[in-house]
Scaffold this motif. Structure first.
Motif, PDB file in Angstrom:
ATOM      1  N   GLY A 189      -4.762   0.712   0.688  1.00  0.00           N
ATOM      2  CA  GLY A 189      -3.908   2.083   0.958  1.00  0.00           C
ATOM      3  C   GLY A 189      -2.677   1.778   0.447  1.00  0.00           C
ATOM      4  N   MET A 190      -2.189   0.597   0.398  1.00  0.00           N
ATOM      5  CA  MET A 190      -0.643   0.371   0.023  1.00  0.00           C
ATOM      6  C   MET A 190      -0.816   0.356  -1.480  1.00  0.00           C
ATOM      7  N   GLU A 191      -1.844  -0.030  -2.240  1.00  0.00           N
ATOM      8  CA  GLU A 191      -2.098  -0.078  -3.425  1.00  0.00           C
ATOM      9  C   GLU A 191      -2.220   1.208  -4.001  1.00  0.00           C
ATOM     10  N   GLY A 192      -2.814   1.889  -3.348  1.00  0.00           N
ATOM     11  CA  GLY A 192      -3.053   3.545  -3.791  1.00  0.00           C
ATOM     12  C   GLY A 192      -1.549   4.109  -3.822  1.00  0.00           C
ATOM     13  N   ALA A 193      -0.680   3.836  -2.882  1.00  0.00           N
ATOM     14  CA  ALA A 193       0.630   4.237  -2.495  1.00  0.00           C
ATOM     15  C   ALA A 193       1.378   4.073  -3.520  1.00  0.00           C
ATOM     16  N   ASP A 209       4.795   1.976   5.032  1.00  0.00           N
ATOM     17  CA  ASP A 209       3.483   1.096   5.542  1.00  0.00           C
ATOM     18  C   ASP A 209       3.807   1.279   7.286  1.00  0.00           C
ATOM     19  N   ALA A 210       2.988   1.831   7.605  1.00  0.00           N
ATOM     20  CA  ALA A 210       3.039   2.170   9.120  1.00  0.00           C
ATOM     21  C   ALA A 210       1.896   1.368   9.897  1.00  0.00           C
ATOM     22  N   VAL A 242       1.028   5.201   5.357  1.00  0.00           N
ATOM     23  CA  VAL A 242      -0.267   4.240   5.105  1.00  0.00           C
ATOM     24  C   VAL A 242      -0.709   3.518   6.424  1.00  0.00           C
ATOM     25  N   THR A 243      -1.820   3.430   7.060  1.00  0.00           N
ATOM     26  CA  THR A 243      -2.164   2.662   8.035  1.00  0.00           C
ATOM     27  C   THR A 243      -3.545   2.128   7.852  1.00  0.00           C
ATOM     28  N   GLY A 244      -3.873   1.237   8.665  1.00  0.00           N
ATOM     29  CA  GLY A 244      -5.219   0.480   8.648  1.00  0.00           C
ATOM     30  C   GLY A 244      -6.082   0.415  10.104  1.00  0.00           C
ATOM     31  N   SER A 245      -7.238   0.317  10.110  1.00  0.00           N
ATOM     32  CA  SER A 245      -8.011   0.626  11.135  1.00  0.00           C
ATOM     33  C   SER A 245      -7.831  -0.620  12.270  1.00  0.00           C
TER      34      SER A 245
END
Ligand SMILES: *Cc1c(COP(=O)(O)O)cnc(C)c1O
Length: 381
Positions: free
Chosen positions: A65-69, A165-166, A186-189
């Motif tokens: 997600g960070m990369e895409g951001a 980056d959250a 952006v967050t992750g699971s």
């Protein structure tokens, strides 16, 4: 036998009802049942992100997600401002460089939060900066940056977006995506969202989509525009992580039943008790200001190796915590209390820390930190 406790800042424990939801047979992602499921979680994610914009769901770890951001909003040669106050801030810088973006870095001493004035000054000095990258919660140091104040700085600038980056912030403390003006979140699971690793989530504001229209960087798998075209139709561009999305539905149901304010209240209460317990045990917190409620970073006391604390927690008591990274290796250890955590996760962690320290020959009085946490967490009446 040794019973295992997962108290690391990712991955975090997954609730039984979520594990069960993920054990359901895999649905085909082009079948109507999937579109129904995807539509449901998309709506609930907007609630969780406090946004009216679409939240993209990607099969990736948070870094995807960070990369895409970076790749979707900036072109080679564009300028970005990166707040680097730890390992994950450093990652924003590396990602930008990978995509040919010119980086101005604000180095923040590890353990400190960025001063929003410094960001304002940097943006004034270079008005060509198109994006500001920051962590809402810098997991390597346990510090929360004040992204609300940063949004006040960035919001009035027509050509600049704020990318947050959250990954250890969303679902832990209040983050008002639309009301504050956080352009990309952006967050992750596998952190506060109580799921196994494997999903990244990204919300994108209209202002950021405008920037995406002009961006010329290469993005194939993490192509947000292509994903949005599919996802608004409750489809994904490529095969989604179906089982994780089944788990996500269960997670969102749990969070909804508790209520957003109540989730933040619980997370804050646990974090407060952990910090006060640690202090009562005679230890010092690593953050000098603005500690994140997601995790507690603790200084190893003089003469005690932080890695030994972290290791003994695991080997002697079955508790997986985390050590320090880079120059903090051996100097700190970190305990997570984000996501599926409650009173006895704090009590367990506190008790084990005291036992490990005593075992390592450090003069702690057993029970001081535990008693403090008990006092703060007990239900009155
Ligand atoms: C965990 C974490 C990441 C990276 O996530 P991965 O899922 O390991 O790619 C990024 N930023 C922060 C603040 C994190 O805590």
């Amino acid at each position: 036998m040794i019973k295992r406790y997962l108290l690391a800042p990712g991955p975090t424990p997954v609730p039984p009802e979520v594990l069960l939801a993920m054990a359901q047979p895999v649905i085909h992602h082009r079948a109507p049942e999937f579109a129904q499921l995807f539509g449901e979680v998309r709506e609930e994610l907007k609630w969780l992100f406090q946004t009216a914009n679409d939240v993209l769901i990607l099969a990736a770890s948070g870094t995807g997600g960070m990369e895409g951001a970076v790749s979707n909003f900036l072109s080679p040669g564009d300028r970005a401002l990166v707040v680097n106050g730890g390992k994950f801030g450093e990652r924003w810088g590396k990602l930008c460089k990978t995509f040919g973006v010119q980086v101005t870095e604000i180095k923040v001493e590890w353990g400190q939060a960025v001063d929003p004035q410094q960001v304002a000054d940097a943006l004034k000095k270079d008005p060509t900066i198109k994006a500001v990258y920051v962590q809402a919660s810098e997991t390597s140091t346990g510090v929360a940056h004040d992204v609300r104040a940063l949004a006040e700085v960035v919001r009035p600038l027509e050509g600049t977006i704020l990318v947050v980056d959250a990954i250890t912030a969303l679902g832990v403390f209040d983050l008002q995506t639309d009301a504050w003006g956080l352009d990309v979140v952006v967050t992750g699971s596998q952190k506060a969202l109580m799921l196994p690793p494997g999903l990244a989530f990204v919300s994108v504001s209209e202002k950021a989509w405008t920037l995406a229209d002009k961006a010329r960087n290469a993005a194939f798998y993490f192509n947000f525009k292509k994903e949005r075209e599919s996802q608004v139709k409750n489809q994904t561009a490529y095969t989604p992580a179906v089982s994780l999305i089944l788990g996500l539905r269960a997670v969102l149901k749990m969070l909804k039943a508790e209520g957003l304010a109540e989730v933040f209240g619980r997370q804050a209460r646990l974090a407060h008790a952990m910090r006060e317990g640690v202090k009562a045990a005679g230890l010092a917190l690593f953050p000098k200001q603005s500690p994140s409620d997601a995790l507690t970073a603790v200084c190893a006391p003089e003469g005690v190796d932080g890695q030994a604390i972290y290791k003994n927690l695991r080997v002697q008591y079955g508790i997986t915590a985390a050590g320090g990274q880079d120059h903090l290796k051996g100097k700190i250890f970190r305990i997570s209390h984000m996501g599926y955590a409650d009173t006895f996760d704090i009590i367990t962690a506190m008790a084990a820390i005291e036992m490990v320290l005593k075992g390592l020959g450090y003069p702690v009085t057993l029970g001081r930190g535990v008693a403090k946490a008990q006092e703060l967490l007990m239900v009155k009446g």
